[in-house]
Design an enzyme around this catalytic site. Structure first.
Site, PDB file in Angstrom:
ATOM      1  N   ARG A 256       0.865  -1.182   0.000  1.00 41.09           N
ATOM      2  CA  ARG A 256       0.000   0.000   0.000  1.00 41.09           C
ATOM      3  C   ARG A 256       0.899   1.229   0.000  1.00 41.09           C
ATOM      4  O   ARG A 256       1.455   1.596   1.034  1.00 41.09           O
ATOM      5  CB  ARG A 256      -0.890  -0.036   1.259  1.00 41.09           C
ATOM      6  CG  ARG A 256      -2.076   0.909   1.219  1.00 41.09           C
ATOM      7  CD  ARG A 256      -2.743   0.981   2.577  1.00 41.09           C
ATOM      8  NE  ARG A 256      -1.986   1.832   3.465  1.00 41.09           N
ATOM      9  CZ  ARG A 256      -1.913   1.693   4.792  1.00 41.09           C
ATOM     10  NH1 ARG A 256      -2.550   0.714   5.402  1.00 41.09           N
ATOM     11  NH2 ARG A 256      -1.195   2.534   5.513  1.00 41.09           N
ATOM     12  N   HIS A 260      -3.757   4.495   4.495  1.00 47.09           N
ATOM     13  CA  HIS A 260      -4.893   3.560   4.417  1.00 47.09           C
ATOM     14  C   HIS A 260      -6.083   4.226   3.737  1.00 47.09           C
ATOM     15  O   HIS A 260      -6.679   3.683   2.798  1.00 47.09           O
ATOM     16  CB  HIS A 260      -5.289   3.102   5.827  1.00 47.09           C
ATOM     17  CG  HIS A 260      -6.564   2.331   5.868  1.00 47.09           C
ATOM     18  ND1 HIS A 260      -6.693   1.086   5.311  1.00 47.09           N
ATOM     19  CD2 HIS A 260      -7.781   2.639   6.372  1.00 47.09           C
ATOM     20  CE1 HIS A 260      -7.941   0.657   5.485  1.00 47.09           C
ATOM     21  NE2 HIS A 260      -8.613   1.581   6.118  1.00 47.09           N
ATOM     22  N   TYR A 269       2.993   5.102  11.827  1.00 50.00           N
ATOM     23  CA  TYR A 269       3.267   3.713  12.207  1.00 50.00           C
ATOM     24  C   TYR A 269       4.195   2.935  11.276  1.00 50.00           C
ATOM     25  O   TYR A 269       4.619   1.850  11.626  1.00 50.00           O
ATOM     26  CB  TYR A 269       1.940   2.956  12.372  1.00 50.00           C
ATOM     27  CG  TYR A 269       0.979   3.078  11.196  1.00 50.00           C
ATOM     28  CD1 TYR A 269       1.186   2.324  10.039  1.00 50.00           C
ATOM     29  CD2 TYR A 269      -0.110   3.942  11.246  1.00 50.00           C
ATOM     30  CE1 TYR A 269       0.302   2.446   8.966  1.00 50.00           C
ATOM     31  CE2 TYR A 269      -0.998   4.055  10.175  1.00 50.00           C
ATOM     32  CZ  TYR A 269      -0.788   3.312   9.041  1.00 50.00           C
ATOM     33  OH  TYR A 269      -1.631   3.413   7.983  1.00 50.00           O
TER      34      TYR A 269
HETATM   35  C1  LIG Z   1     -15.530  -5.729  10.626  1.00 48.24           C
HETATM   36  C2  LIG Z   1     -14.683  -4.522  10.472  1.00 48.24           C
HETATM   37  N1  LIG Z   1     -13.838  -4.188  11.446  1.00 48.24           N
HETATM   38  C3  LIG Z   1     -13.072  -3.090  11.335  1.00 48.24           C
HETATM   39  C4  LIG Z   1     -13.132  -2.294  10.222  1.00 48.24           C
HETATM   40  C5  LIG Z   1     -12.272  -1.040  10.126  1.00 48.24           C
HETATM   41  N2  LIG Z   1     -11.256  -1.209   9.079  1.00 48.24           N
HETATM   42  C6  LIG Z   1     -11.458  -0.759   7.838  1.00 48.24           C
HETATM   43  S1  LIG Z   1     -10.222  -1.220   6.800  1.00 48.24           S
HETATM   44  C7  LIG Z   1      -9.386  -1.996   8.041  1.00 48.24           C
HETATM   45  C8  LIG Z   1      -8.097  -2.676   7.741  1.00 48.24           C
HETATM   46  C9  LIG Z   1      -8.212  -3.630   6.579  1.00 48.24           C
HETATM   47  O1  LIG Z   1      -6.967  -4.141   6.251  1.00 48.24           O
HETATM   48  P1  LIG Z   1      -6.775  -5.127   5.048  1.00 48.24           P
HETATM   49  O2  LIG Z   1      -7.806  -6.211   5.135  1.00 48.24           O
HETATM   50  O3  LIG Z   1      -5.362  -5.551   5.014  1.00 48.24           O
HETATM   51  O4  LIG Z   1      -7.169  -4.293   3.749  1.00 48.24           O
HETATM   52  P2  LIG Z   1      -6.396  -3.018   3.142  1.00 48.24           P
HETATM   53  O5  LIG Z   1      -7.057  -1.803   3.721  1.00 48.24           O
HETATM   54  O6  LIG Z   1      -4.978  -3.150   3.457  1.00 48.24           O
HETATM   55  O7  LIG Z   1      -6.680  -3.084   1.662  1.00 48.24           O
HETATM   56  C10 LIG Z   1     -10.081  -1.890   9.248  1.00 48.24           C
HETATM   57  C11 LIG Z   1      -9.624  -2.433  10.523  1.00 48.24           C
HETATM   58  C12 LIG Z   1     -14.043  -2.679   9.226  1.00 48.24           C
HETATM   59  N3  LIG Z   1     -14.194  -1.949   8.109  1.00 48.24           N
HETATM   60  N4  LIG Z   1     -14.788  -3.786   9.362  1.00 48.24           N
END
Ligand SMILES: Cc1ncc(C[n+]2csc(CCOP(=O)(O)OP(=O)(O)O)c2C)c(N)n1
Ligand SMILES: Cc1ncc(C[n+]2csc(CCOP(=O)(O)OP(=O)(O)O)c2C)c(N)n1
Ligand SMILES: [Mg+2]
Ligand SMILES: [Mg+2]
Lengths: 358, 325, 325, 358
Positions: A256, A260, A269
């Site tokens: 990434r 985020h 971080y």
């Molecule tokens: C059930 C749930 N818990 C928490 C979140 C908050 N949240 C949004 S994105 C994220 C991290 C996702 O990481 P990843 O699966 O690696 O996807 P990336 O953003 O790196 O594409 C979190 C914790 C959420 N959207 N849904």
């Protein structure tokens, strides 16, 4: 003790970070126009990302999840799919969606807090963005089950992030897909981070592809910055699924390159140097190098492409900003096919106070 | 003394608890180095270490389930769910176990857990980031549910929640996280549980609300005062159990009741308050009870969120009609 | 015509649907060869095949999530959750997706899903097998929630649920599965949605309930008739949306309202009914509204379940006091 | 493609179905009194099961989940654990619980719908029976985290069935245990069936032990009818966990020789012959054969043991049936440490109508 089962995880890369082939390229990659098609869309994604971030920073868009760094994975997957397949995205896989017909205007509309953005004119069977992490996974298994029950040669493709692989729903879907040999391909986009949590804190698994072993289905890793490798691996998985061979997990290793979302600040971080190192492996550069080496691309073409993308993006922004504002009725109109009588009263109240809220 | 925002007051209460009680452990997604997506835990991992302020894998059911296991072995977990819209995967643990373990084991296993989560909309966030789901939790016996409406309340109630020997759901109104500042002495003094708070005294109508929307209610009350309508504004603060007696006392004086909440109307907490008054305070009522709530629709994406969340005009009108009925 | 129990009527409606609509697919745990732990799907896999009557892996979230994916591609999944106490892992799919997909996609993706589940206690079952959690589902816009109280209602409402283009939660009162028999013609005729049913007419008091406990309510009404108290008994049947107008009409005549349900009191569905009458029918009321409900405790293990579930004596007393108030 | 990770799953068996050692036995098994201890408890479980089923059939007990067939797994795990460890059972692992101090009376009380059965006098830190499938798993990870945080050399042991491995919570717990190297051992009791669903319909995974690979932790299979093998494998896993080595998944292969519960009728769904074949591999027989072959056991001892177990069971039944009936206050007393004032009124109502419900 006797060994009763053995497994291994393969890794695929066809184009290295310098744009050099590491193996014989598949047929589609022999055709320069195919590769240019991929490159053009990857470039559009990259430039669109910059625009969307800018719109957000200047108060013209809500929180936005950038895709910079993921273009090869997203476009590669899109190119491997057929129009009649069904896509289950998370929230940043614009490259796949654009390939399938979602418009830049729809993407902007969505991120500006407007349900009309989720009403894809193009791929009507594709699912909208899915915010509750991993919940799209069982839905994709369900779509695959529908295809199987109806004997259709169609596949479901579901995305999930590295963070998403910690959610139970992820495993439930894989397990189901294995148990019923469903035509579905799960793409794990391992971009190293789930907001601020690095993948090493997310799991002790040395690869995310090996999560497939728990479900008794094949798992394979691919260099997610190598669009040729991604497309090849996903095409194989889809061909297998389409012919009744069942599900596959593909782990695309990428990074990434952005925050985020626009609400995040990754400098808080991420360890120093990691981002810079990742830029060396980024997906556009290597494909451009390869195309240049093949004599298929030059500075002028690049400049033309960028101008063309910018024009597309500007047009989309104009279309997006000229959408009429949503109205309070929009909360009620699509809730039910046959709305309960009681709702009419609330709808009238909403209309009366529309626009008066803070 | 520095004036704190609500989110800073939470941070202060967490820090106080980590400092004074070695059993307190924080866990959640992105609460460590990142300090939480709203910065509620900012600096706490640096100060108290990676073991006491833990980033978990991304799984809300796991967070709640682990909290149970930790609490049963004597720790006091304070878990964060990143947004209330993501509580669903944790509900099996919360409702089937957390709420029941003391009862199930006749007091053998007790669970001093706090589950913190941002609550409500109005911050232009993406889908699922603006939910008000307190009624789900309140329907389950064995849980306490709190929702502060000011920095000082947040500090005092969070301390009380952490010290309570039973599970407490702690709902943090996102709209208020940074709305206003207040002096909040870091004195470790907790507020009492199970009590509502009087935000404004008045004789004409009792207005009950909680969380972020108390602020719109106070603005409406201000407006109405100019029209000679004096609102008595009660802030529930404790959403379960509800301090029904204070509400009944107030309605006994005012004869009128308006309830304002952001959550959907159908089976929302407002219904419980109205029902209790219709049972135990019916004869005090001089006018129909009035609920001013979110609609029975899905919480819309943010462009329409302020058409969903009751605004000052809608609240003022509802109070006005109730007073004039 | 053979008289059917409620569970047989459900079986008949499922069989009718599988026979007449090729898009209908059943899925759930142990619903295939075993025919469901209550035998609701007995014989259906044998008759319609393993593809149309599917045993799933043991995962309720998966069942709900798969139903969404199947429905979005044009099937009409009828999923079984083995007991309502096991609904929690499915709530993320139900509340965050099933209830919202039509709205989210402006009608592009629609989800004709039925989620069937046994509801309520009184059958001496183990822990978690006796829950009444309708309020959780009713609080979410975008879902319909039904609960039949007789074999004929079960047949007609289940057909209506399966034909409705939107998700319907279908709660089946376990206590009634085999309690009584009724002629239920297998004519494929559905009952209307969104309506409550008059079980008994009377002028003195309106009594609203649903599901299994309607039977205790009718017994109480019978008893009270001997005391010259005539109860008008309304069976909600549609728990969401609630047919408020029929209740308000009845209360306008009787002036008194008693609500009886098995679920916990706090934020139960009874609160919504009481609140609505306190808003829209206050001036009809001659006495305080009375709710007779499960307590705000955990549903106890079965030795005490009949101390938890309102019994005939408690119901009759509540009605009596309301009439005499 | 290059292979980037390899895994294998081992299977352990020390005593075969005929009671013949298949490898050198571990130290504890050299001591006949240790083995007799295991055998005695396994026999108690078997006889208790028959009694409980009989009580249910004659209306003196609620629905009961039998353990017949699982005795070696349950007792082997109990014997491997230390008293200070914490157990997270499902609902039929009486052998482990009895080893740890739960009483037969408590078990009966529980299955007769009475919370007093879950108030274990013995292992106070052990969790009660857990009905919502797989939900005990993250709880065990949490207990292990507590032990780790406090630097205690204690372990959590969590049971789960083959059916339970389809639930997301199962994988979430494994993944967490891997990511933080938690002192926890997960015992998958693969008894072939989840009520009516055979394990082959539950998952395409050829072993359930391999589910551990998804979490980056070791998984091992053991013959769950071989109490020596089970104890040895679990002791190793616990020693590893206790010394900071992290979690292990143990799949114990056994068979549910009874109906799922007394409310179930397995003849409806089990293929002909399967049950009979499974009886050939049952756990008591093989240990008895081994002990007999070692000259450590004879008919007379067997008769004595059975008489002794029956006496224990009868005493437990008497204690159970003479428990005073629960009272309506029991619903309120333990709900909160500090009950809300509002509850007092409800408690009074409950008392007024106690016993009047149908
Ligand atoms: C059930 C749930 N818990 C928490 C979140 C908050 N949240 C949004 S994105 C994220 C991290 C996702 O990481 P990843 O699966 O690696 O996807 P990336 O953003 O790196 O594409 C979190 C914790 C959420 N959207 N849904
Ligand atoms: C969440 C949940 N869903 C469904 C059930 C109903 N149920 C009880 S036991 C069982 C099967 C469990 O099978 P398995 O995990 O193999 O354990 P076993 O009974 O074979 O020991 C089911 C479906 C439940 N208790 N919990
Ligand atoms: Mg990621
Ligand atoms: Mg099993």
């Amino acid at each position: 003790m006797s060994s009763v089962a053995t497994f291994h995880i393969d890794h695929e890369q066809l184009l290295d970070a310098d744009g050099r082939p590491t193996a014989a390229l598949p047929a589609f990659a022999q055709d320069a126009s195919e590769l240019l098609h991929l490159y053009r869309l990857m470039t559009l994604c990259r430039l669109f990302d910059a625009k969307a971030i800018n719109l957000q920073r200047t108060g013209r868009l809500g929180t936005y999840a950038p895709c910079t760094g993921h273009e090869a994975t997203h476009v590669g997957v899109g190119a491997a799919m057929r129009p009649e397949d069904a896509l289950f995205p998370v929230y940043r896989e614009y490259g796949t969606q654009l390939w399938r017909g979602v418009t830049l205007t729809e993407i902007l509309t969505y991120w500006n807090g407007d349900e009309r953005g989720t009403h894809f004119a193009g791929p009507r069977q594709d699912f909208p963005w899915c915010v509750p992490i991993a919940s799209q996974m069982p839905q994709a298994a369900g779509a695959a089950m529908a295809f199987k029950l109806r004997g259709e040669a169609r596949c479901a493709v579901a995305y999930i992030g590295d963070g998403g692989t910690s959610q139970g729903a992820f495993y439930e879907a894989l397990n189901m897909a294995g148990a019923h040999a469903l035509p579905v391909v799960f793409i794990i986009v391992n971009n190293g981070w789930a907001i601020s949590v690095p993948v090493a804190e997310q799991t002790a698994a040395q690869t995310l592809a090996q999560k497939a072993i728990a479900a008794g289905i094949p798992g394979v890793q691919v260099d997610g910055n190598d669009v040729i490798g991604v497309r090849a691996v996903v095409e194989r998985a889809l061909a297998r699924a389409r012919s009744g061979g069942g599900a596959t997990v593909v782990e695309a290793l990428t990074y990434r390159l952005s925050d985020h979302t626009t609400a995040d600040d990754a400098t808080r971080y991420r360890p120093a140097g990691e981002l810079e190192a990742a830029w060396q492996r980024e997906p556009l550069l290597r494909l451009r190098r390869y195309l240049q080496a093949q004599g298929q691309w030059d500075e002028a073409q690049e400049a033309d492409l960028r101008a063309d993308c910018s024009a597309q993006i500007e047009a989309a922004v104009v279309a997006y900003t000229s959408l009429p504002a949503p109205v309070s009725d929009d909360m009620f109109t699509h809730l039910f096919a046959h709305p309960p009588a009681e709702l009419a009263q609330q709808q009238a109240t909403a209309r009366r106070y529309a626009g008066s809220g803070r | 003394m520095a004036k704190l925002t609500l989110v800073e007051a939470i941070n202060q209460a967490l820090n106080w608890s980590l400092t004074h009680d070695p059993d307190v452990v924080l866990l959640g997604e992105d609460i460590g180095v990142n300090g939480g997506v709203f910065r509620a835990t900012a600096g706490l991992q640096q100060r108290h270490g990676k073991l006491r302020v833990q980033d978990t894998p991304l799984a809300e059911g796991l967070i709640a389930g682990m909290s149970i296991g930790m609490a049963a072995q004597g720790l006091k977990p304070v878990a964060e769910i990143q947004f209330m819209g993501f509580i669903y995967p944790a509900l099996d643990q919360i409702c089937n176990h957390m709420a029941r373990m003391r009862n199930r084991t006749r007091g053998r296993i007790t669970l001093p857990i706090v589950m913190r989560m941002p609550h409500g909309g109005g911050i232009h966030a993406p889908e699922h980031h603006s939910e008000s789901l307190e009624a789900l939790l309140c329907h389950h016996a064995g849980l306490r549910v709190l929702c502060p409406s000011s920095p000082a309340q947040a500090y005092g109630l969070l301390l009380a929640a952490i010290r309570d020997p039973d599970p407490v759901m702690f709902l943090e109104p996102t709209r208020l996280y940074r709305l206003a500042r207040q002096e909040v002495p870091d004195d470790g003094v907790a507020l009492p549980l199970d009590q509502c708070h009087l935000l404004r005294a008045g004789d004409d109508v009792t207005v009950v609300s909680w969380g972020a929307i108390t602020h719109e209610v106070l603005l409406a009350a201000e407006q109405l005062a100019a029209e000679q309508i004096q609102c008595e504004v009660l802030d529930l603060a404790s959403l379960s159990p509800i301090d029904h007696n204070s509400i009944l006392d107030s309605v006994a004086r005012t004869g009128r009741l308006v309830i304002v909440h952001e959550a959907a109307r159908n089976c929302g907490l407002g219904a419980e308050i109205a029902a209790t008054v219709a049972e135990r305070g019916l004869y005090s009522l001089h006018a129909p009870i009035c609920r001013i709530t979110g609609y029975d629709t899905v919480m819309p994406y943010f462009r329409l969120e302020h058409d969903y969340i009751p605004g000052v005009a809608r609240i003022a009108d509802g109070i006005r009609s109730t007073v004039r009925a």
